[in-house]
Write a protein that holds these residues in place. Structure first.
Motif, PDB file in Angstrom:
ATOM      1  N   ARG A   1       0.842  -1.204   0.000  1.00  0.00           N
ATOM      2  CA  ARG A   1       0.000   0.000   0.000  1.00  0.00           C
ATOM      3  C   ARG A   1       0.881   1.259   0.000  1.00  0.00           C
ATOM      4  O   ARG A   1       0.650   2.185  -0.787  1.00  0.00           O
ATOM      5  N   ALA A   2       1.880   1.289   0.855  1.00  0.00           N
ATOM      6  CA  ALA A   2       2.758   2.462   0.949  1.00  0.00           C
ATOM      7  C   ALA A   2       3.532   2.684  -0.350  1.00  0.00           C
ATOM      8  O   ALA A   2       3.686   3.832  -0.796  1.00  0.00           O
ATOM      9  N   ALA A   3       4.016   1.619  -0.966  1.00  0.00           N
ATOM     10  CA  ALA A   3       4.777   1.748  -2.219  1.00  0.00           C
ATOM     11  C   ALA A   3       3.897   2.282  -3.337  1.00  0.00           C
ATOM     12  O   ALA A   3       4.325   3.135  -4.129  1.00  0.00           O
ATOM     13  N   ILE A   4       2.673   1.802  -3.399  1.00  0.00           N
ATOM     14  CA  ILE A   4       1.755   2.265  -4.440  1.00  0.00           C
ATOM     15  C   ILE A   4       1.403   3.731  -4.210  1.00  0.00           C
ATOM     16  O   ILE A   4       1.407   4.542  -5.143  1.00  0.00           O
TER      17      ILE A   4
ATOM     18  N   ALA B   1       4.331   6.084  -5.193  1.00  0.00           N
ATOM     19  CA  ALA B   1       4.778   6.123  -6.593  1.00  0.00           C
ATOM     20  C   ALA B   1       4.327   7.426  -7.244  1.00  0.00           C
ATOM     21  O   ALA B   1       3.223   7.902  -6.999  1.00  0.00           O
ATOM     22  N   PRO B   2       5.200   8.022  -8.041  1.00  0.00           N
ATOM     23  CA  PRO B   2       4.833   9.268  -8.716  1.00  0.00           C
ATOM     24  C   PRO B   2       3.607   9.081  -9.616  1.00  0.00           C
ATOM     25  O   PRO B   2       3.372   7.999 -10.151  1.00  0.00           O
ATOM     26  N   ALA B   3       2.851  10.137  -9.792  1.00  0.00           N
ATOM     27  CA  ALA B   3       1.682  10.116 -10.669  1.00  0.00           C
ATOM     28  C   ALA B   3       2.112   9.831 -12.104  1.00  0.00           C
ATOM     29  O   ALA B   3       3.225  10.165 -12.507  1.00  0.00           O
ATOM     30  N   GLY B   4       1.242   9.194 -12.848  1.00  0.00           N
ATOM     31  CA  GLY B   4       1.498   8.961 -14.264  1.00  0.00           C
ATOM     32  C   GLY B   4       2.281   7.698 -14.581  1.00  0.00           C
ATOM     33  O   GLY B   4       2.508   7.399 -15.751  1.00  0.00           O
ATOM     34  N   ILE B   5       2.705   6.969 -13.585  1.00  0.00           N
ATOM     35  CA  ILE B   5       3.455   5.733 -13.830  1.00  0.00           C
ATOM     36  C   ILE B   5       2.464   4.606 -14.085  1.00  0.00           C
ATOM     37  O   ILE B   5       1.434   4.500 -13.413  1.00  0.00           O
TER      38      ILE B   5
ATOM     39  N   ALA C   1      -5.271   0.608  -2.774  1.00  0.00           N
ATOM     40  CA  ALA C   1      -4.250   1.616  -3.074  1.00  0.00           C
ATOM     41  C   ALA C   1      -4.383   2.143  -4.501  1.00  0.00           C
ATOM     42  O   ALA C   1      -4.220   3.342  -4.747  1.00  0.00           O
ATOM     43  N   PHE C   2      -4.702   1.271  -5.449  1.00  0.00           N
ATOM     44  CA  PHE C   2      -4.869   1.738  -6.825  1.00  0.00           C
ATOM     45  C   PHE C   2      -6.171   2.515  -6.999  1.00  0.00           C
ATOM     46  O   PHE C   2      -6.222   3.481  -7.771  1.00  0.00           O
ATOM     47  N   VAL C   3      -7.220   2.135  -6.292  1.00  0.00           N
ATOM     48  CA  VAL C   3      -8.450   2.930  -6.311  1.00  0.00           C
ATOM     49  C   VAL C   3      -8.143   4.330  -5.771  1.00  0.00           C
ATOM     50  O   VAL C   3      -8.576   5.337  -6.344  1.00  0.00           O
ATOM     51  N   ALA C   4      -7.371   4.396  -4.691  1.00  0.00           N
ATOM     52  CA  ALA C   4      -6.999   5.696  -4.112  1.00  0.00           C
ATOM     53  C   ALA C   4      -6.170   6.527  -5.088  1.00  0.00           C
ATOM     54  O   ALA C   4      -6.213   7.764  -5.039  1.00  0.00           O
ATOM     55  N   ARG C   5      -5.446   5.871  -5.993  1.00  0.00           N
ATOM     56  CA  ARG C   5      -4.662   6.583  -7.013  1.00  0.00           C
ATOM     57  C   ARG C   5      -5.536   7.052  -8.172  1.00  0.00           C
ATOM     58  O   ARG C   5      -5.067   7.717  -9.078  1.00  0.00           O
TER      59      ARG C   5
ATOM     60  N   PRO D   1     -12.743  -1.932 -11.441  1.00  0.00           N
ATOM     61  CA  PRO D   1     -12.406  -3.174 -12.164  1.00  0.00           C
ATOM     62  C   PRO D   1     -10.921  -3.268 -12.537  1.00  0.00           C
ATOM     63  O   PRO D   1     -10.301  -4.318 -12.386  1.00  0.00           O
ATOM     64  N   GLU D   2     -10.346  -2.150 -13.006  1.00  0.00           N
ATOM     65  CA  GLU D   2      -8.925  -2.159 -13.358  1.00  0.00           C
ATOM     66  C   GLU D   2      -8.059  -2.383 -12.116  1.00  0.00           C
ATOM     67  O   GLU D   2      -7.091  -3.143 -12.150  1.00  0.00           O
ATOM     68  N   SER D   3      -8.439  -1.769 -11.015  1.00  0.00           N
ATOM     69  CA  SER D   3      -7.712  -1.971  -9.761  1.00  0.00           C
ATOM     70  C   SER D   3      -7.781  -3.423  -9.316  1.00  0.00           C
ATOM     71  O   SER D   3      -6.799  -3.973  -8.814  1.00  0.00           O
ATOM     72  N   ALA D   4      -8.931  -4.048  -9.496  1.00  0.00           N
ATOM     73  CA  ALA D   4      -9.082  -5.463  -9.127  1.00  0.00           C
ATOM     74  C   ALA D   4      -8.190  -6.347  -9.984  1.00  0.00           C
ATOM     75  O   ALA D   4      -7.543  -7.269  -9.466  1.00  0.00           O
ATOM     76  N   VAL D   5      -8.117  -6.073 -11.287  1.00  0.00           N
ATOM     77  CA  VAL D   5      -7.263  -6.870 -12.179  1.00  0.00           C
ATOM     78  C   VAL D   5      -5.796  -6.701 -11.789  1.00  0.00           C
ATOM     79  O   VAL D   5      -5.040  -7.684 -11.702  1.00  0.00           O
ATOM     80  N   ILE D   6      -5.380  -5.471 -11.550  1.00  0.00           N
ATOM     81  CA  ILE D   6      -3.992  -5.218 -11.146  1.00  0.00           C
ATOM     82  C   ILE D   6      -3.687  -5.920  -9.828  1.00  0.00           C
ATOM     83  O   ILE D   6      -2.622  -6.532  -9.656  1.00  0.00           O
ATOM     84  N   ALA D   7      -4.614  -5.851  -8.864  1.00  0.00           N
ATOM     85  CA  ALA D   7      -4.391  -6.476  -7.557  1.00  0.00           C
ATOM     86  C   ALA D   7      -4.260  -7.988  -7.680  1.00  0.00           C
ATOM     87  O   ALA D   7      -3.339  -8.589  -7.110  1.00  0.00           O
ATOM     88  N   GLU D   8      -5.154  -8.610  -8.408  1.00  0.00           N
ATOM     89  CA  GLU D   8      -5.091 -10.064  -8.588  1.00  0.00           C
ATOM     90  C   GLU D   8      -3.817 -10.463  -9.328  1.00  0.00           C
ATOM     91  O   GLU D   8      -3.174 -11.456  -8.980  1.00  0.00           O
TER      92      GLU D   8
END
Length: 191
Positions: free
Chosen positions: A65-68, A71-75, A131-135, A140-147
């Protein structure tokens, strides 16, 4: 004695020695504390039960969570994931091949530990997704990335543990990512 130096480490070492000698199920908390030269009360200051000797202190979801978040925006999300997995591999696993392998074999040998391991996987998935939702990624995209993150981590872990001990786990993360991209690449989309 009110304070014992490295009590947690002594309890962990005693537990793993006993797990190796007589098996996880046959090992009791009083045996662990006796081997460590500590009291049962001290054990319960550090661990809720003997399963937590294996899983306690596992801050990987918090690290993810902290690493995500840092991470700088746009990555690209996958680049964030791979960078984080390499950091975890170097920081937590490198130089501990045999120890991690012994713990993994122990977890796989006991149904209650496999259940706890599944819960830890779910916790990691939830942390990465949130963490990706917060970004700003959609759910759905956050779920795919997490899995994908959790799958990649566990593929790399198993490949690292079954391969030569001198390989860096971070390199195995890269190998598994290449394999994943080859399997899911655009040339396979029409298959």
């Amino acid at each position: 004695m009110r304070w014992s130096p490295d009590a947690r480490g002594r309890l962990e070492r005693a537990a793993f020695e006993l797990f190796a000698e007589q098996g996880y199920s046959a090992t009791t908390v009083p045996q662990i504390t006796a081997r460590a030269g500590l009291t049962t009360r001290t054990f319960f200051r550090y661990f809720a039960d003997k399963r937590e000797v294996i899983f306690a202190g596992d801050e990987i979801p918090d690290l993810a969570r902290a690493a995500i978040e840092a991470a700088p925006a746009g990555i690209d999300p996958l680049d964030i994931v791979v960078h984080g997995l390499r950091q975890v591999a170097d920081g937590r696993f490198e130089g501990h091949h045999d120890q991690v392998g012994a713990v993994r074999r122990l977890v796989l040998s006991e149904p209650s530990l496999r259940e706890r391991d599944a819960r830890k996987r779910a916790d990691l998935t939830d942390a990465v997704r949130a963490a990706f939702v917060a970004r700003g990624l959609d759910r759905p995209e956050s779920a795919v990335i997490a899995e994908t993150t959790v799958m990649l981590f566990h593929l790399a872990l198993e490949a690292w543990l079954t391969g030569p001990a001198e390989r860096r786990m971070a390199d195995v993360v890269d190998e598994q990512l290449r394999m994943l991209r080859a399997v899911l690449g655009p040339d396979r989309a029409g298959s």
